[in-house]
Scaffold this active site. Structure first.
Site, PDB file in Angstrom:
ATOM      1  N   GLU A   1     -21.076 -15.724 -46.282  1.00 38.48           N
ATOM      2  CA  GLU A   1     -20.759 -16.585 -47.432  1.00 38.48           C
ATOM      3  C   GLU A   1     -19.721 -15.973 -48.358  1.00 38.48           C
ATOM      4  OE1 GLU A   1     -24.409 -17.726 -49.394  1.00 38.48           O
ATOM      5  OE2 GLU A   1     -25.491 -17.650 -47.496  1.00 38.48           O
ATOM      6  N   GLY A   2     -18.933 -15.023 -47.874  1.00 37.86           N
ATOM      7  CA  GLY A   2     -17.926 -14.389 -48.699  1.00 37.86           C
ATOM      8  C   GLY A   2     -18.408 -13.204 -49.504  1.00 37.86           C
TER       9      GLY A   2
END
Length: 367
Positions: free
Chosen positions: A320-321
Site C-alpha cells: 500500500e505504499g
C-alpha cells in the site's frame, strides 16, 4: 498506442549536472564516503532536477492506484475477492499504515480507482471518477482487460502523471491498493524474466498459508501460459495478464519519466509495472528509486533486472505504499545534506599557491 514510442521521449537525468554535483560533494566539509548512500542519492536528485546544489524535496505526494483482480476468486490472497475498496476506505479514513505515515510526514495521498469491484457510491467521486472497468478478469483463464481498456488504463496513468507534474509535485511515492494484484504482478515478472511460477510466487502483503500459496503458484503457472505468446507487445501483455490498476501504473511511470518527475517504487506490484515500462523504454528506470525490500521473490527478480537497489530493508510487507513512504525521509535527508553542508575551508598552503599564481606576471615571449 505503442508503448515502445516512449523510448524516444524519455531522456536520462543530466550527466553533466551529475558530474557537477560530484565535484560539489568533493568540496564539502564532510569527507567523501562518510555519508554512504546519501551522497549517491543527493547526486541523483541533482541530475534529475538539473540543479547544483540540489533543491529540497518540498512537494512529495503518495499516489496509489486501486483495483480488484478476478484471480483473487481462487483464494490466492489473504483478503476476500472484491474487497480492495475496504483498503481504500481505510486509507481515506486515516486508519491504514500508509495513511498514518503520510499524516506523520505531512505528505498528501491521492487514490485513483482504476478497477475496483464495488459500487461507485461507496467511495468519494474524486477517487472513482477515472475507473476503467469494474474489476479485472481472471488471468489464469481469461484476459484481464480488452485491448481498448488496456489503452484507456495506460492513458489514465499518463494523465495522472501530467496532473502531478503540472501541480508542482517534485517526487512521487507510488503504491497500490489491490486484492489479487501480487498474483498478476508475479505473472508479469515471471514472463518478462523468463522464469517459472514457483520462483516468483510469494505470500502477498496480507500473508497466505501453504495451501493458498500452492493455489497462487498454480494460477501464476496457468497465467504464464497465456502471457508468453504476447511478450512482444507490452500493451497486449498488460491486457492479457495485468489489470486496470497495473496498466495505469505503467502509464504513470512512463509519463513521469517523460516529465522528469522522480518516483519511489514500493513493492512487487509497482516493481512489475516498472519492469513492463523498462521493456518499453530502457532509460525510464533512471528516474526511479526502489524504496524497500518487500520480501516478495518476484520483486527481487524485477529490481535485479532493472539494477535498482532498495533503500530500506525493514521487513515491511504490508504494501500500500507504506515501505516506499518510509524511504521518503531518507531521500529528503540526502537532499538537505547535499544542499546545506558547508564547503571545507581552504588550506593555507592552497591559499598561498593561489595568491602566488595570481601575482605572477606572464613570461615575455622570446619568439
Amino acid at each position: 498506442m505503442n508503448l515502445d514510442d516512449f523510448s524516444d521521449l524519455i531522456e536520462r537525468p543530466d550527466g553533466g549536472v551529475r558530474r557537477d554535483a560530484e565535484e560539489h560533494r568533493e568540496r564539502l566539509a564532510v569527507p567523501v564516503g562518510a555519508l554512504g548512500r546519501l551522497d549517491e542519492l543527493g547526486e541523483w536528485l541533482s541530475a534529475a532536477q538539473q540543479s547544483v546544489p540540489v533543491k529540497a524535496i518540498e512537494r512529495p505526494r503518495v499516489v496509489l492506484f486501486a483495483g480488484d483482480h478476478g484471480v483473487a476468486e481462487l483464494d490466492v490472497s489473504g483478503r476476500a475477492a472484491g474487497t480492495a475498496h475496504e483498503l481504500v476506505r481505510a486509507a481515506l479514513d486515516g486508519a491504514s499504515p500508509v495513511a498514518v505515515l503520510a499524516r506523520r510526514f505531512s505528505v498528501p495521498v491521492r487514490i485513483v480507482d482504476a478497477g475496483l469491484d464495488c459500487d461507485l457510491d461507496l467511495l468519494p467521486e474524486s477517487v472513482v471518477r477515472h475507473r476503467v472497468r469494474r474489476g479485472s478478469g481472471r488471468i489464469d483463464v481469461e484476459d484481464a482487460l480488452t485491448a481498448e481498456e488496456a489503452e484507456q488504463a495506460v492513458r489514465l496513468g499518463m494523465r495522472v502523471a501530467d496532473e502531478e507534474a503540472d501541480s508542482g509535485t517534485d517526487l512521487v511515492v507510488l503504491g497500490d491498493l489491490s486484492v489479487g494484484g501480487t498474483t498478476a504482478a508475479a505473472t508479469l515478472i515471471a514472463a518478462l524474466c523468463g522464469t517459472d511460477a514457483s520462483v516468483v510466487t510469494g505470500r502477498g502483503g496480507a500473508g497466505i498459508d501453504d495451501l493458498a500459496w500452492m493455489r497462487k503458484c498454480a494460477a501464476i503457472r496457468d497465467a504464464l501460459r497465456r502471457a508468453r505468446p504476447v511478450l512482444g507487445d507490452q500493451l497486449e501483455l498488460l491486457a492479457t495478464v495485468g489489470g486496470a490498476d497495473l496498466a495505469a501504473m505503467t502509464g504513470f511511470l512512463l509519463q513521469s519519466a517523460v516529465r522528469r518527475m522522480p518516483v519511489v517504487l514500493d513493492g512487487v506490484v509497482s516493481a512489475a509495472c516498472a519492469l513492463v515500462a523498462q521493456r518499453a523504454a530502457f532509460r525510464a528506470p533512471d528516474w526511479w528509486l526502489a524504496g524497500q525490500v518487500s520480501g516478495e521473490p518476484a520483486q527481487a527478480k524485477a529490481l535485479d533486472r532493472m539494477a535498482l537497489t532498495p533503500l530500506l530493508d525493514h521487513g515491511v510487507t504490508v504494501g500500500e505504499g507504506s515501505g516506499a513512504l518510509l524511504a521518503l525521509p531518507l531521500v529528503q535527508a540526502a537532499a538537505a545534506l547535499a544542499a546545506e553542508l558547508p564547503e571545507r575551508a581552504q588550506e593555507p598552503a592552497e591559499q598561498k599557491t593561489e595568491e602566488q599564481s595570481d601575482d605572477a606576471e606572464p613570461a615575455e615571449s622570446t619568439a
